[in-house]
Write a protein that holds these residues in place. Structure first.
Motif, mmCIF file in Angstrom:
data_model
loop_
_atom_site.group_PDB
_atom_site.id
_atom_site.type_symbol
_atom_site.label_atom_id
_atom_site.label_comp_id
_atom_site.label_asym_id
_atom_site.label_seq_id
_atom_site.Cartn_x
_atom_site.Cartn_y
_atom_site.Cartn_z
ATOM 1 N N VAL A 30 0.845 -1.203 0.000
ATOM 2 C CA VAL A 30 0.000 0.000 0.000
ATOM 3 C C VAL A 30 0.877 1.248 0.000
ATOM 4 C CG1 VAL A 30 -1.766 1.299 1.241
ATOM 5 C CG2 VAL A 30 -1.879 -1.192 1.178
ATOM 6 N N GLU A 31 1.919 1.252 0.808
ATOM 7 C CA GLU A 31 2.832 2.397 0.856
ATOM 8 C C GLU A 31 3.443 2.658 -0.518
ATOM 9 O OE1 GLU A 31 4.561 2.470 5.411
ATOM 10 O OE2 GLU A 31 5.472 1.104 3.955
ATOM 11 N N TYR A 32 3.828 1.585 -1.185
ATOM 12 C CA TYR A 32 4.421 1.745 -2.515
ATOM 13 C C TYR A 32 3.408 2.350 -3.484
ATOM 14 C CZ TYR A 32 6.390 0.641 -7.060
ATOM 15 O OH TYR A 32 6.852 0.736 -8.349
ATOM 16 N N THR A 59 -0.181 0.069 12.216
ATOM 17 C CA THR A 59 0.476 0.973 11.287
ATOM 18 C C THR A 59 -0.121 2.361 11.443
ATOM 19 O OG1 THR A 59 0.958 1.438 8.949
ATOM 20 C CG2 THR A 59 -1.145 0.424 9.440
ATOM 21 N N ASP A 60 0.692 3.373 11.164
ATOM 22 C CA ASP A 60 0.203 4.754 11.183
ATOM 23 C C ASP A 60 -0.317 5.180 9.814
ATOM 24 O OD1 ASP A 60 0.908 5.102 13.870
ATOM 25 O OD2 ASP A 60 2.954 5.680 13.360
ATOM 26 N N LEU A 61 -0.175 4.318 8.836
ATOM 27 C CA LEU A 61 -0.596 4.642 7.484
ATOM 28 C C LEU A 61 -2.125 4.722 7.397
ATOM 29 C CD1 LEU A 61 0.612 4.994 4.583
ATOM 30 C CD2 LEU A 61 0.060 2.584 4.214
ATOM 31 N N ILE A 67 -6.846 5.311 -0.490
ATOM 32 C CA ILE A 67 -7.023 4.495 -1.683
ATOM 33 C C ILE A 67 -8.514 4.311 -1.970
ATOM 34 C CG2 ILE A 67 -4.824 3.272 -1.514
ATOM 35 C CD1 ILE A 67 -6.264 0.947 -0.180
ATOM 36 N N THR A 68 -8.829 4.126 -3.238
ATOM 37 C CA THR A 68 -10.219 4.019 -3.688
ATOM 38 C C THR A 68 -10.500 2.623 -4.234
ATOM 39 O OG1 THR A 68 -10.278 6.371 -4.284
ATOM 40 C CG2 THR A 68 -11.933 4.940 -5.299
ATOM 41 N N PRO A 69 -11.527 1.931 -3.744
ATOM 42 C CA PRO A 69 -11.885 0.624 -4.296
ATOM 43 C C PRO A 69 -12.319 0.740 -5.757
ATOM 44 C CG PRO A 69 -12.963 1.010 -2.180
ATOM 45 C CD PRO A 69 -12.402 2.317 -2.620
ATOM 46 N N VAL A 70 -11.839 -0.163 -6.585
ATOM 47 C CA VAL A 70 -12.199 -0.179 -8.006
ATOM 48 C C VAL A 70 -13.073 -1.385 -8.330
ATOM 49 C CG1 VAL A 70 -11.314 -0.243 -10.373
ATOM 50 C CG2 VAL A 70 -10.074 1.046 -8.606
#
Length: 269
Positions: A30-32, A59-61, A67-70
């Protein structure tokens, strides 16, 4: 992912590059994805486990907010398995054994903050402790060798060991029983009235800001790829035909939002 990518390439007429970013239960991936430009060329395969890591403070992320679900591709089911030599075969027998041997029954999971551990916690509370493993092969070996009493895993991970008789399923975390060979007699939480159905759905996400037209085009191509005979055959071979797989953007967004609400209520600090 490779099975989906192969079919997606046929639909878009372009090569699809898979860039595996393992680590931290999916957070590294996800970070990438969040570090890349939102140009419609970068897509993320993700599960609710990363959202759960955010909710539990692992996680602090801000996974949910960035992010958006597709679209949803598949929806897996978690199962509870044990060694062929275990003294219990059913949920009732397991609970009787737990009561008679308090503190001794532990369940191996691949991530302590993921959906496997969520299944264990919502079903057993503090009666069964989750133990984190870094390798699935080691977890399976420890179950077969009776070094850990239980494992919460996906059916495909242990299908061979179930069919060989080295392991036996005790409980399925789903609304209905599985129809897969070797699992069909295992009780499910739905029939037992236990509100524990967590199983990782896997879907495609985009970084916030990705053009709407790019997401619509991806959704259309992905639906054809998922509905292809090749992909459906592969899904069935992995036990991924037991729950509804494909969901379009609108339905997948609703699922993602509902998961965030439910998981926050259960595990939020």
């Amino acid at each position: 992912l490779r099975a989906f990518a192969a079919q997606l390439e046929k639909e878009i007429g372009q090569p699809v590059t898979i860039n595996n970013k393992s680590g931290a239960g999916g957070i590294v991936g996800v970070e990438y994805a969040m570090s890349q430009p939102e140009d419609g060329y970068i897509w993320l395969l993700n599960t609710p486990s990363t959202m759960l890591a955010q909710i539990t403070g692992a996680t602090d992320l801000d996974v949910y907010g960035n992010i958006t679900p597709v679209c949803q591709l598949v929806h897996d089911t978690n199962v509870l398995v044990t060694s062929k030599d275990s003294p219990f075969n059913t949920y009732e027998e397991l609970m009787a054994y737990v009561e008679a041997n308090p503190g001794t029954v532990k369940c191996g999971v691949m991530t302590i903050t993921g959906l496997y551990a969520a299944c264990v916690q919502t079903t057993f509370g503090d009666k069964i402790e989750s133990v984190a493993y870094s390798e699935g092969a080691q977890l399976s070996a420890d179950v077969i060798g009776n070094h850990v009493s239980l494992a919460c895993v996906g059916p495909a991970e242990v299908m061979g060991m179930i069919q060989s008789g080295d392991m036996k399923p005790v409980l399925v975390f789903s609304e209905n029983r599985l129809t897969m060979d070797g699992f069909e007699n295992a009780e499910c939480t739905g029939e037992l009235g236990i509100d524990s159905y967590f199983g990782p759905y896997r879907g495609i996400f985009a970084k916030n800001g990705t053009p709407e037209e790019a997401m619509k085009a991806f959704e259309a191509a992905a639906e054809k790829a998922v509905n292809s005979e090749e992909f459906q055959t592969w899904a069935a071979s992995q036990g991924l035909d037991q729950r509804q797989g494909w969901k379009n953007t609108a339905d997948f967004k609703s699922t993602w939002e509902e998961s965030y609400k439910d998981l926050t209520e259960l595990f939020g600090n």
